[in-house]
Design a protein around this motif. Structure first.
Motif, mmCIF file in Angstrom:
data_model
loop_
_atom_site.group_PDB
_atom_site.id
_atom_site.type_symbol
_atom_site.label_atom_id
_atom_site.label_comp_id
_atom_site.label_asym_id
_atom_site.label_seq_id
_atom_site.Cartn_x
_atom_site.Cartn_y
_atom_site.Cartn_z
ATOM 1 N N GLU A 60 8.710 0.844 -2.679
ATOM 2 C CA GLU A 60 9.570 1.876 -2.099
ATOM 3 C C GLU A 60 8.773 3.103 -1.644
ATOM 4 O O GLU A 60 9.239 3.886 -0.818
ATOM 5 C CB GLU A 60 10.631 2.318 -3.108
ATOM 6 C CG GLU A 60 11.564 1.210 -3.560
ATOM 7 C CD GLU A 60 11.061 0.428 -4.763
ATOM 8 O OE1 GLU A 60 11.870 -0.206 -5.441
ATOM 9 O OE2 GLU A 60 9.825 0.457 -5.016
ATOM 10 N N HIS A 61 7.567 3.278 -2.194
ATOM 11 C CA HIS A 61 6.726 4.421 -1.842
ATOM 12 C C HIS A 61 5.756 4.100 -0.705
ATOM 13 O O HIS A 61 5.050 5.002 -0.234
ATOM 14 C CB HIS A 61 5.918 4.880 -3.064
ATOM 15 C CG HIS A 61 6.754 5.339 -4.215
ATOM 16 N ND1 HIS A 61 7.408 6.553 -4.227
ATOM 17 C CD2 HIS A 61 7.053 4.750 -5.405
ATOM 18 C CE1 HIS A 61 8.066 6.692 -5.375
ATOM 19 N NE2 HIS A 61 7.861 5.614 -6.093
ATOM 20 N N VAL A 62 5.690 2.849 -0.279
ATOM 21 C CA VAL A 62 4.671 2.440 0.688
ATOM 22 C C VAL A 62 5.032 2.853 2.109
ATOM 23 O O VAL A 62 4.208 3.408 2.842
ATOM 24 C CB VAL A 62 4.445 0.915 0.620
ATOM 25 C CG1 VAL A 62 3.550 0.443 1.756
ATOM 26 C CG2 VAL A 62 3.843 0.533 -0.729
ATOM 27 N N GLY A 63 6.273 2.580 2.534
ATOM 28 C CA GLY A 63 6.710 2.943 3.874
ATOM 29 C C GLY A 63 6.556 1.805 4.870
ATOM 30 O O GLY A 63 5.623 0.990 4.781
ATOM 31 N N THR A 64 7.458 1.754 5.817
ATOM 32 C CA THR A 64 7.477 0.681 6.808
ATOM 33 C C THR A 64 6.177 0.599 7.584
ATOM 34 O O THR A 64 5.641 -0.497 7.823
ATOM 35 C CB THR A 64 8.653 0.903 7.786
ATOM 36 O OG1 THR A 64 9.868 1.001 7.047
ATOM 37 C CG2 THR A 64 8.750 -0.233 8.778
ATOM 38 N N GLU A 65 5.652 1.751 7.982
ATOM 39 C CA GLU A 65 4.439 1.754 8.802
ATOM 40 C C GLU A 65 3.218 1.278 8.034
ATOM 41 O O GLU A 65 2.222 0.870 8.640
ATOM 42 C CB GLU A 65 4.191 3.166 9.352
ATOM 43 C CG GLU A 65 5.269 3.675 10.296
ATOM 44 C CD GLU A 65 5.432 2.766 11.506
ATOM 45 O OE1 GLU A 65 4.398 2.332 12.070
ATOM 46 O OE2 GLU A 65 6.583 2.492 11.891
ATOM 47 N N ARG A 66 3.270 1.327 6.719
ATOM 48 C CA ARG A 66 2.133 0.911 5.890
ATOM 49 C C ARG A 66 2.332 -0.473 5.266
ATOM 50 O O ARG A 66 1.450 -0.945 4.539
ATOM 51 C CB ARG A 66 1.910 1.926 4.764
ATOM 52 C CG ARG A 66 1.506 3.320 5.231
ATOM 53 C CD ARG A 66 0.041 3.381 5.575
ATOM 54 N NE ARG A 66 -0.391 4.732 5.890
ATOM 55 C CZ ARG A 66 -1.629 5.064 6.224
ATOM 56 N NH1 ARG A 66 -2.556 4.139 6.273
ATOM 57 N NH2 ARG A 66 -1.946 6.314 6.513
ATOM 58 N N ALA A 67 3.470 -1.108 5.535
ATOM 59 C CA ALA A 67 3.761 -2.387 4.883
ATOM 60 C C ALA A 67 2.716 -3.451 5.218
ATOM 61 O O ALA A 67 2.267 -4.199 4.345
ATOM 62 C CB ALA A 67 5.154 -2.868 5.274
ATOM 63 N N ALA A 68 2.323 -3.528 6.469
ATOM 64 C CA ALA A 68 1.328 -4.527 6.864
ATOM 65 C C ALA A 68 0.008 -4.286 6.141
ATOM 66 O O ALA A 68 -0.626 -5.218 5.623
ATOM 67 C CB ALA A 68 1.133 -4.493 8.376
ATOM 68 N N GLU A 69 -0.418 -3.016 6.090
ATOM 69 C CA GLU A 69 -1.652 -2.681 5.386
ATOM 70 C C GLU A 69 -1.543 -3.018 3.905
ATOM 71 O O GLU A 69 -2.500 -3.524 3.293
ATOM 72 C CB GLU A 69 -1.948 -1.195 5.564
ATOM 73 C CG GLU A 69 -3.166 -0.697 4.806
ATOM 74 C CD GLU A 69 -3.340 0.811 4.895
ATOM 75 O OE1 GLU A 69 -4.467 1.290 4.669
ATOM 76 O OE2 GLU A 69 -2.346 1.516 5.167
ATOM 77 N N TYR A 70 -0.380 -2.741 3.326
ATOM 78 C CA TYR A 70 -0.170 -2.994 1.902
ATOM 79 C C TYR A 70 -0.348 -4.477 1.580
ATOM 80 O O TYR A 70 -1.147 -4.852 0.702
ATOM 81 C CB TYR A 70 1.235 -2.531 1.516
ATOM 82 C CG TYR A 70 1.550 -2.627 0.044
ATOM 83 C CD1 TYR A 70 0.902 -1.817 -0.878
ATOM 84 C CD2 TYR A 70 2.508 -3.514 -0.432
ATOM 85 C CE1 TYR A 70 1.192 -1.877 -2.226
ATOM 86 C CE2 TYR A 70 2.816 -3.586 -1.783
ATOM 87 C CZ TYR A 70 2.149 -2.768 -2.670
ATOM 88 O OH TYR A 70 2.456 -2.843 -4.014
#
Length: 436
Positions: free
Chosen positions: A284-294
């Motif tokens: 929930e803290h990662v964010g949509t824009e960072r999901a791929a990187e995560y």
């Protein structure tokens, strides 16, 4: 209402715009005037001073109301769940404290002589942080706001397991077809959740597996995996308060030889290999824009046939927690909830093969009701450990969230994925019975 109901009369158009004309909630105002429901009363909203109106004038909508509630200028009395559900069920669909309500608040303030300086903003409110969304610096500030408010406060609310995520209320005789069981204790339900995740990850198949727990909190998952399945665990968090207490709890349990807790951002993880990864209440803290990187980062850390369990709140269509919302300013700054379908797609694009998806929505509603009960039963202690404003934030946030999980506005999904080896082997069991 009577001739003396001056404040009530001034407030009436605002209440009609915000909560409807047939609200079952009783409104009491600082001059003693009242707006009472025609039928059964679901609870009391007490407006204590003109500053409640000033908050709404200076920050129209949800943020202004939140400030009034946190500061104590507005009080909610009665069963918090019944009161919030009653307000929700009678409010006009297009209200939501929108433009009409803002104009009505301004009109009421004029009539009551409440126009003036902005009231002091409660110190519990997070101030917007400069810099791009979900940069390391900004994420660290958001996490600190949410988690570094006192370990003793969290222990009071969450219970002795110190587990801040959805529990699993399954009784000993559950056959897999029963509803969530409210008779199960919170402690047992959190233990059941951790054990389910361990078995989904296959930790029960081979003692000594290397587990990465991303967003490890106060160490409960790491401790269960190490103590029950002899896992070698690395837990990472960017909350200093969490890391400090997790290390102390692990040392007290005699597990320091099997668990390492790091104060580390997931983006700095590289050059290591793990057999399994758990991510519980972190995404929930990662964010949509960072999901791929995560997910790409986690994929790079798993050996072939390694599994990932992503346990996260979800929202149909996705939901960005706005910077002027109550939750965005007081609970989860910069938080985002992804649609579970988008989460699955992001995992697949990162190279994972998704093998299982399970909803625990009703279980989270029960978890939150337990946390609210813990808070309310020890209210003076909760206030002394943090502040009255912080206790108000958590009571309102957790109660409203429980209702969201109950009515389906919020979801909770565990998504299990695996990294196939070059030949396509996954080492996955043929059916869910392996962990049921």
């Amino acid at each position: 209402m009577g001739d003396k109901a001056t404040v009530a009369e001034a407030f009436l158009p605002l209440l009609h715009a915000a909560v409807g004309r047939e609200s079952p909630v009783r409104f009491e105002f600082w001059d003693g005037s009242v707006i009472a429901p025609a039928g059964e009363c679901a609870g009391v909203m007490r407006v204590r001073s003109k500053d409640a109106l000033r908050h709404l004038v200076w920050a129209p909508g949800e943020l202004g109301l939140g400030r009034a509630l946190v500061s104590g200028e507005v009080d909610l009395e009665g069963d918090i769940f019944v009161l919030l559900r009653a307000l929700q069920s009678t409010a006009p669909r297009d209200a939501r404290l929108g433009l009409d309500a803002a104009w009505q608040a301004l009109g009421a303030a004029r009539r009551l002589g409440a126009l003036g300086r902005r009231p002091e903003i409660p110190p519990e409110e997070a101030r917007p942080v400069r810099g791009g969304l979900h940069t390391k610096r900004r994420d660290a500030a958001a996490i600190s706001h949410h988690y570094d408010v006192g370990n003793d406060f969290y222990r009071l609310v969450l219970g002795p397991s110190m587990t801040y995520s959805c529990a699993r209320f399954v009784g000993p005789d559950d056959d897999g077809h029963s509803a969530a069981d409210p008779s199960v204790s919170l402690e047992d339900a959190q233990r059941a959740k951790h054990d389910l995740i361990c078995r989904k990850l296959g930790l029960d198949n081979r003692p000594g597996m290397r587990l990465l727990d991303v967003g490890c909190g106060w160490g409960a998952m790491a401790m269960h995996a190490a103590a029950t399945y002899d896992a070698q665990v690395v837990g990472v968090t960017i909350s200093g308060a969490q890391a400090e207490l997790a290390r102390a709890r692990i040392a007290g349990a005699g597990l320091s030889d099997r668990i390492e807790i790091r104060l580390q951002d997931y983006r700095d993880l590289r050059g290591e290999q793990f057999d399994a990864i758990s991510s519980i209440g972190m995404f929930e803290h990662v964010g949509t824009e960072r999901a791929a990187e995560y997910f790409t980062t986690l994929r790079s850390l798993l050996r072939p046939e390694g599994r990932l369990l992503n346990h996260a709140i979800s929202s149909s269509g996705g939901s960005v927690i706005g910077s002027r919302s109550f939750v965005g300013r007081y609970v989860f700054p910069d938080g985002e909830l992804m649609d579970v379908g988008e989460t699955i797609l992001a995992m697949e694009r990162a190279g994972f093969e998704v093998r299982d998806v399970e909803s625990l929505r009703e279980h989270y509603a029960l978890t939150l009701r337990n946390w609210v009960a813990n808070l309310e039963s020890a209210w003076p202690q909760a206030v002394s450990l943090s502040s009255e404003g912080r206790a108000r934030v958590w009571r309102l946030y957790m109660a409203a969230s429980a209702l969201g999980f109950e009515d389906g506005g919020l979801g909770l999904h565990q998504v299990l994925a695996v990294v196939p080896d070059p030949s396509g082997r996954t080492g996955m069991p043929a059916t869910r019975r392996a962990w049921s």
